[in-house]
Every structure is written in structure tokens, then in C-alpha cells.
Write a protein that holds these residues in place. Structure first.
Motif, PDB file in Angstrom:
ATOM      1  N   LYS A 189      -0.726   3.619  -8.573  1.00 42.09           N
ATOM      2  CA  LYS A 189      -1.277   2.843  -7.461  1.00 42.09           C
ATOM      3  C   LYS A 189      -2.677   2.340  -7.757  1.00 42.09           C
ATOM      4  O   LYS A 189      -3.105   1.294  -7.248  1.00 42.09           O
ATOM      5  CB  LYS A 189      -1.266   3.693  -6.188  1.00 42.09           C
TER       6      LYS A 189
ATOM      7  N   ARG B  83       8.023   5.042  -5.042  1.00 41.52           N
ATOM      8  CA  ARG B  83       6.575   5.248  -5.078  1.00 41.52           C
ATOM      9  C   ARG B  83       6.021   4.730  -6.407  1.00 41.52           C
ATOM     10  O   ARG B  83       6.745   4.552  -7.382  1.00 41.52           O
ATOM     11  CB  ARG B  83       6.243   6.735  -4.935  1.00 41.52           C
TER      12      ARG B  83
ATOM     13  N   THR C 237       0.824  -1.214   0.000  1.00 41.24           N
ATOM     14  CA  THR C 237       0.000   0.000   0.000  1.00 41.24           C
ATOM     15  C   THR C 237       0.857   1.262   0.000  1.00 41.24           C
ATOM     16  O   THR C 237       0.409   2.321  -0.431  1.00 41.24           O
ATOM     17  CB  THR C 237      -0.927  -0.002   1.231  1.00 41.24           C
ATOM     18  N   ASP C 238       2.109   1.141   0.484  1.00 36.19           N
ATOM     19  CA  ASP C 238       2.978   2.310   0.591  1.00 36.19           C
ATOM     20  C   ASP C 238       3.878   2.513  -0.621  1.00 36.19           C
ATOM     21  O   ASP C 238       4.551   3.536  -0.727  1.00 36.19           O
ATOM     22  CB  ASP C 238       3.855   2.201   1.839  1.00 36.19           C
TER      23      ASP C 238
END
Length: 664
Positions: free
Chosen positions: A638, A562, A536-537
Motif C-alpha cells: 500500500k 489486499r 484506500t481499502d
């Protein structure tokens, strides 16, 4: 292999070039091959072997052929057809026509079939979501399965163990990997897979005795003339005094025979000494340029002579004193094995044996023993000289005795008699020495060949328990699981924290060996493994160097970035034939990894399909799934994770319906 009793050290000089140490193609081994006339069951077994070796695409082709086209339908085949469809890819990557294959065998599995529980567990893993009691339920179902079924599910359903309910199964997979990672004596056997099949022992053929027509004519003429003239002189001497003439003739014949025999041994020893000196001491130490067979043999001799330096010896002295021997042995190997189909690594066993034997004799101070054996004894020289003088004296006495009867004719006959006897003796000496040389060469060749055959047999026996490709695949799968466990521990992650993951396996440059079975992927002695964990990060990347033969890792590198840091992901084939994975980020240099090697001169001569081998290796390297995951993240960031879950709903429902249809 070290056949030297002196125990050479395992060292290499600073200039040693070790690069790719071995390249072998083993076959035919009939693990993944399907002949035209084999049964459906054998076709299925080839597909099952391919699946367990990580070649899911090949497995799908063979198992589909056996189950759908040739009607080999039962619970066993349906279970592995299902695993083959799912292995190494997500539901988004499963084509609809392949899902349709399951519907072609609907109703094929009975409730009492031993594979029923395994198929239902696969369906449960596909559809499971976090829920109370889920772990207990899965564990209970998992316990019902056989070890074979459990291992195959853990290997090929890895992409679908992504909910909290499967944490216990991941723990079981990690436990199994730790148990099996060095199973079947891996640490002692794994290196043997990278050894090419050795080629049989050979030795240089003995140079034959060649007597030209001119020599034959000359020796016949001179011998005939010598017999005639000496016979005439002897007849004249007999008329003068029969007893004296007979004694002189017998003395002459005996002295000539003994002188010739001793002279042959003298000449043979002298010539052989000089020949060996020229071979071992005076040879120019030139080096072959290029990448051909001779050049590779050069490199092997340089490597092993440096590596097998006798204990306690000065390496510079050892290499300097054996330069001629090294060159002579190198030339012999190049001569007897220089064929278009011979892999230079296939004769490495012989080079090691040769070098170890030289090291043993050098340390025992017997390397130059030929000089002692070929030194002409002083008594032999004295015998040859004295008998020659005796023959001359006996001949002179015959001429003196015959001259009393016919002085003019005997005097005239004495000149051609002396010339013909001298010429005939020299010719017979030359021929006899050549036959003596041939006999000695044959005996030496037989001794050398016997030693090499014994070394070849020892090497073949040592390779007899070489692991097969399925064992190599299982060990590599355990290494991947071990790296996954290490990464999760390192990043303090639970399984539910990992939303998706991907592996890439590549050869670890610059020094490694590679080998493959026919119709199988390349396996490497050293790997560079990249693991991508999507959380999730962001993305956690762990890169490690794996020494496959020792089952150890080193040079761990951690990288975090990221989701919006991705720019592009691709696999490009270079002009040399390499396949290179490249991941580009917004900051920093691109991450480049060579995934496959270009074809080499060995693969081009020994491999029927080098390009097919490259594609198989790409498939087993995990690139398909890695590209699917990383390309999705590069394109959607993401949000790809949520979109992927949404996109999986339709194929998930189709697969689940198809699986349930197997029981109706």
C-alpha cells in the motif's frame, strides 16, 4: 453472406470447429506508414494517427521526428507531442530525455494560438489538487476547447484525472463514451474489419480437346481408305445403273451424316451424365488432415454446409445427399486457389456462395436437374439406329450393284470398305463428342464464372464501408470507459476514491476473430478486459468478456484483495510465441491471461513483421501501465501509492516547466 433465396438457417453442427474464424491483414492503407520522402506534416499525421490508435510509442517516434528533427513546430504539433509523451503512462515512466524534447521547441506557441488553451489545460491537469472551485474552473477551461481537443485530452490524460477536481471531467468522459460507443453505425460495420480482403473469382479451366498423333494418323488413314473403297464400289455400281447408284450414294452419305450427328449427341449426353454422377455421387468423402490450406477449406465447407441447412430440411439427410457435391466443390476450390500466398479465409465468400447456391437448388429440387437435361431422348436413339440401318442397307445395295460389273474386285473391296467406314465413324464420333463436351464445358464455365463474379462484386460492395483502424480504436476506448463507469458504480466509488487504475485487454478465448492493418496492432472481435482499481481499502478487479462487434459485455467477475496479497506480476512469452500476463497472489490460483496470439501460418506468409505486430498489440493492451502499477504494489504494498506521489514531484515539476517554456 447469404445468396440463397431459400434462406438457409444459421446453425452449426455439434462437431463444428469454429476457433479463430478470421485472420486478416489489411494493407497497404497508409495510416501509420511513413515513407522516406514524405513531408514533415505527413510524418506528424502518421504519428497523430498512431496516437489515436493507442500506439503511443510509435506516435512519440513519428511526432518527435516531425517536431524536433524536421522543425514542424506549431501549437498543434506541440500539443500532440505533449499528449504523446504522457499517453498511457505515469510521470514516473516518462524518461528525462523525452521531457527535454519540449525544451527544444521553447517559445513555439503564441498566446493567440488556438491550441494554447489546450496545452495550458494539460498543465493544469498535471498540477491540479483538490481545492474549492477547482471543478468549476476546469469545466470552464474545458468548454473553451474544440471537440477534437476534448476527446484527445480525455483519452490520453486518463492517468492524470485522479483528483476531486477532475470528477466532472470523468463524468464528461463517460458521457462521451456512451454517445460514441455505437457511433458511425458500429453494430452494422464492426464485423467487417475482421473480414480478409477477398480474392477474385475463379473457375476451373476447361479441359482442352486433345487429339494425339496416333488418333490423327488413324483417322486420316481410315477416312482415306473408306473414301477410296466406297468410291470404287460406287463407280462399279454407276456402270451397272447410274441412277440407282447415285440414289444409293446420296442415301448412304445422308444416313451416315445423320447417324453420326445423332450418335455424337447420344455419346456426349451419356458420357457427361456419367461424369457428373461420378463427381457428385460416387466421390469418396475423405478429409484432409493437418492445418494446411486444403484442411482449412475442408473445415469451411463442413461449417457452411452445416450452417446453411435449408429451412424445414432434416440436417442428416441434407448432409448425406450433398456429400458428393460438397467434395466436388471443395476439390475445385483447393485446385484453383492452392497458392502459397492465398489465405483460406480470402475465399470464404466463394464457399458461402457455393453452399448457398447448392442449398437453394436442393430446396427447389433442381440440384439433380442435369439428369433431366442429359437424358437421351427416345426419338434420338430411334433416329440414330434407323439411319445406321439405312446406311448399311444403302452400302449393301451399292455392293450388290457393283458386283454385277466386277464381282471379285467389288467383293474384295467390300471388306476393307466396311472395316474402314466402321473405324472412321467411331473415331469421328469420339472426336466430335469431345468437341461437343468442350463447347458445353466452356459455356458452363462462363455461366459459373459470371455468377461468382457477381457474388464477388456483392461481397466487395458489402465490405466497402469497412471501418478503419482509428474507428476501431475509438470504439474500444469507449468500451474501456464504459467498463470503468460500470466498475465505479458497482463498487460505489467516486473518482477521488480511485488512487490509480490499470487496464489489460486480451483476446477472449476460445472463439474470436482477429485482424490488423499494416503496421497496426491486432484487433479482436471478442476481448477479455481486466480492470484494476487501487483504492484506500485494497484492489478491486473487474473482469468482463466484451463482444466487440455487438458492443455488449457478459460473464462479469469481481475479485477483491489486499495490497499485501500480491506476490509477483509478470508477462512471459511461451514457446509457441504467446504473451501471457500472470498475477500471483498469496492465496488462490494465479491469474493468467493470454494477451497476444502466437504467429500463425497466415501471419508468417502475409505479415512483414509478425513480432513487431505482437509488440504493438502489447502496447495497446495497456500492459505497460498495468505492470508499472501492479509491480509497484507487489514490491511496496500500500505504501507504493504514497511513494509514487512523492516520486512524481520531480518529473512533474520538470514537465510543468517544459510546458510553460513553450510560451516564453
Amino acid at each position: 453472406m447469404n445468396d440463397s433465396a431459400s434462406g438457409p438457417t444459421n446453425l452449426a453442427t455439434d462437431s463444428a470447429n469454429v476457433a479463430v474464424q478470421a485472420e486478416a491483414i489489411h494493407g497497404p492503407v497508409n495510416v501509420y506508414q511513413v515513407a522516406a520522402a514524405v513531408s514533415a506534416e505527413e510524418t506528424f499525421q502518421a504519428g497523430l494517427n498512431s496516437l489515436r490508435a493507442g500506439m503511443a510509442q510509435e506516435a512519440r517516434k513519428h511526432i518527435r521526428d516531425a517536431v524536433v528533427l524536421r522543425n514542424y513546430v506549431n501549437g498543434h504539433s506541440c500539443f500532440y507531442l505533449l499528449l504523446a509523451l504522457l499517453s498511457g503512462r505515469t510521470l514516473q515512466q516518462v524518461p528525462r530525455d523525452e521531457i527535454a524534447m519540449l525544451r527544444c521547441v521553447r517559445g513555439a506557441v503564441k498566446d493567440d494560438d488556438e491550441w494554447t488553451d489546450a496545452i495550458k489545460l494539460v498543465d493544469r491537469l498535471l498540477t491540479s489538487r483538490p481545492q474549492e472551485g477547482g471543478v468549476v474552473g476546469l469545466e470552464q477551461e474545458f468548454q473553451k476547447l474544440t471537440d477534437e481537443q476534448r476527446n484527445d485530452i480525455l483519452q490520453h490524460m486518463e492517468m492524470f484525472l485522479d483528483s476531486s477536481a477532475e470528477d466532472a471531467l470523468w463524468a464528461r468522459a463517460f458521457d462521451a463514451a456512451r454517445t460514441d460507443r455505437c457511433a458511425n453505425d458500429r453494430l452494422r460495420r464492426a464485423w467487417k474489419f475482421f473480414q480478409p480482403d477477398p480474392i477474385g473469382a475463379r473457375a476451373l479451366p476447361t479441359d482442352p480437346v486433345v487429339i494425339g498423333l496416333g488418333v490423327r494418323t488413324a483417322i486420316t488413314a481410315t477416312t482415306t481408305l473408306a473414301v477410296a473403297t466406297v468410291g470404287y464400289i460406287g463407280a462399279m455400281a454407276w456402270q451397272y445403273d447410274g441412277t440407282v447408284a447415285l440414289s444409293a450414294l446420296l442415301t448412304l452419305a445422308t444416313a451416315c451424316y445423320v447417324s453420326l450427328r445423332s450418335g455424337v449427341e447420344w455419346r456426349y449426353k451419356k458420357q457427361r451424365w456419367h461424369a457428373k454422377d461420378r463427381a457428385y455421387l460416387l466421390r469418396p468423402a475423405t478429409t484432409t488432415r493437418g492445418d494446411g490450406f486444403a484442411s482449412k477449406i475442408d473445415h469451411q465447407f463442413e461449417h457452411y454446409f452445416a450452417r446453411y441447412t435449408p429451412r424445414g430440411a432434416d440436417r442428416a439427410q441434407w448432409l448425406a445427399e450433398t456429400v458428393g457435391v460438397r467434395r466436388a466443390l471443395r476439390d475445385e476450390v483447393v485446385t484453383i486457389y492452392r497458392e502459397s500466398t492465398v489465405n483460406a479465409k480470402s475465399v470464404a465468400w466463394l464457399i458461402r456462395y457455393m453452399v448457398a447456391d447448392v442449398a437453394r437448388r436442393w430446396q427447389a429440387d433442381t440440384l439433380w436437374d442435369f439428369r433431366k437435361k442429359l437424358r437421351v431422348p427416345f426419338l434420338l436413339k430411334v433416329l440414330c439406329v434407323l439411319t445406321s440401318i439405312t446406311a448399311i442397307a444403302a452400302g449393301a445395295f451399292l455392293v450388290w450393284a457393283g458386283a454385277h460389273v466386277e464381282i471379285l474386285l467389288v467383293s474384295l473391296a467390300a471388306v476393307p470398305a466396311l472395316a474402314s467406314v466402321w473405324s472412321a465413324a467411331r473415331l469421328w464420333l469420339r472426336i466430335a463428342a469431345e468437341y461437343r463436351r468442350y463447347s458445353a464445358d466452356e459455356a458452363e464455365r462462363d455461366r459459373i464464372l459470371a455468377g461468382r463474379r457477381a457474388a464477388f462484386d456483392r461481397w466487395k460492395k458489402k465490405l466497402a464501408d469497412r471501418p478503419d483502424d482509428l474507428e476501431m480504436a475509438r470504439w474500444l476506448e469507449c468500451d474501456r470507459k464504459a467498463l470503468m463507469e460500470e466498475a465505479m458504480t458497482l463498487y460505489r466509488l467516486k473518482r477521488q476514491d480511485v488512487l490509480a487504475h490499470a487496464f489489460i485487454e486480451a483476446p477472449a478465448t476460445p472463439s474470436y476473430s482477429r485482424a490488423r492493418v499494416e503496421d497496426g496492432p491486432w484487433r479482436y472481435s471478442k476481448y477479455k478486459i481486466l480492470l484494476f482499481l487501487l483504492t484506500t481499502d485494497g484492489v478491486r478487479q473487474l473482469t468482463q468478456q466484451l463482444d466487440f462487434q455487438k458492443a455488449t459485455t457478459r460473464s462479469r467477475a469481481r475479485t477483491n484483495y489486499r495490497y499485501d496479497a500480491f506476490t509477483s506480476v509478470q508477462v512471459a512469452e511461451t514457446d509457441s510465441g504467446e504473451n501471457v500476463f500472470e498475477l500471483t497472489l498469496t492465496n488462490g490460483d494465479p491469474i493468467k491471461v493470454k494477451v497476444t496470439d502466437p504467429p500463425s501460418d497466415i501471419t508468417e506468409t502475409e505479415d512483414k513483421d509478425p513480432q513487431g505486430a505482437s509488440q504493438l498489440t502489447l502496447g495497446t493492451a495497456g500492459l505497460g501501465n498495468a505492470l508499472h502499477v501492479l509491480e509497484g504494489v507487489a514490491a511496496e504494498g500500500k505504501k507504493w501509492i504514497a511513494f509514487e506521489r512523492q516520486r512524481e514531484k520531480l518529473p512533474l515539476a520538470e514537465v510543468s516547466r517544459a510546458v510553460n517554456a513553450l510560451f516564453t
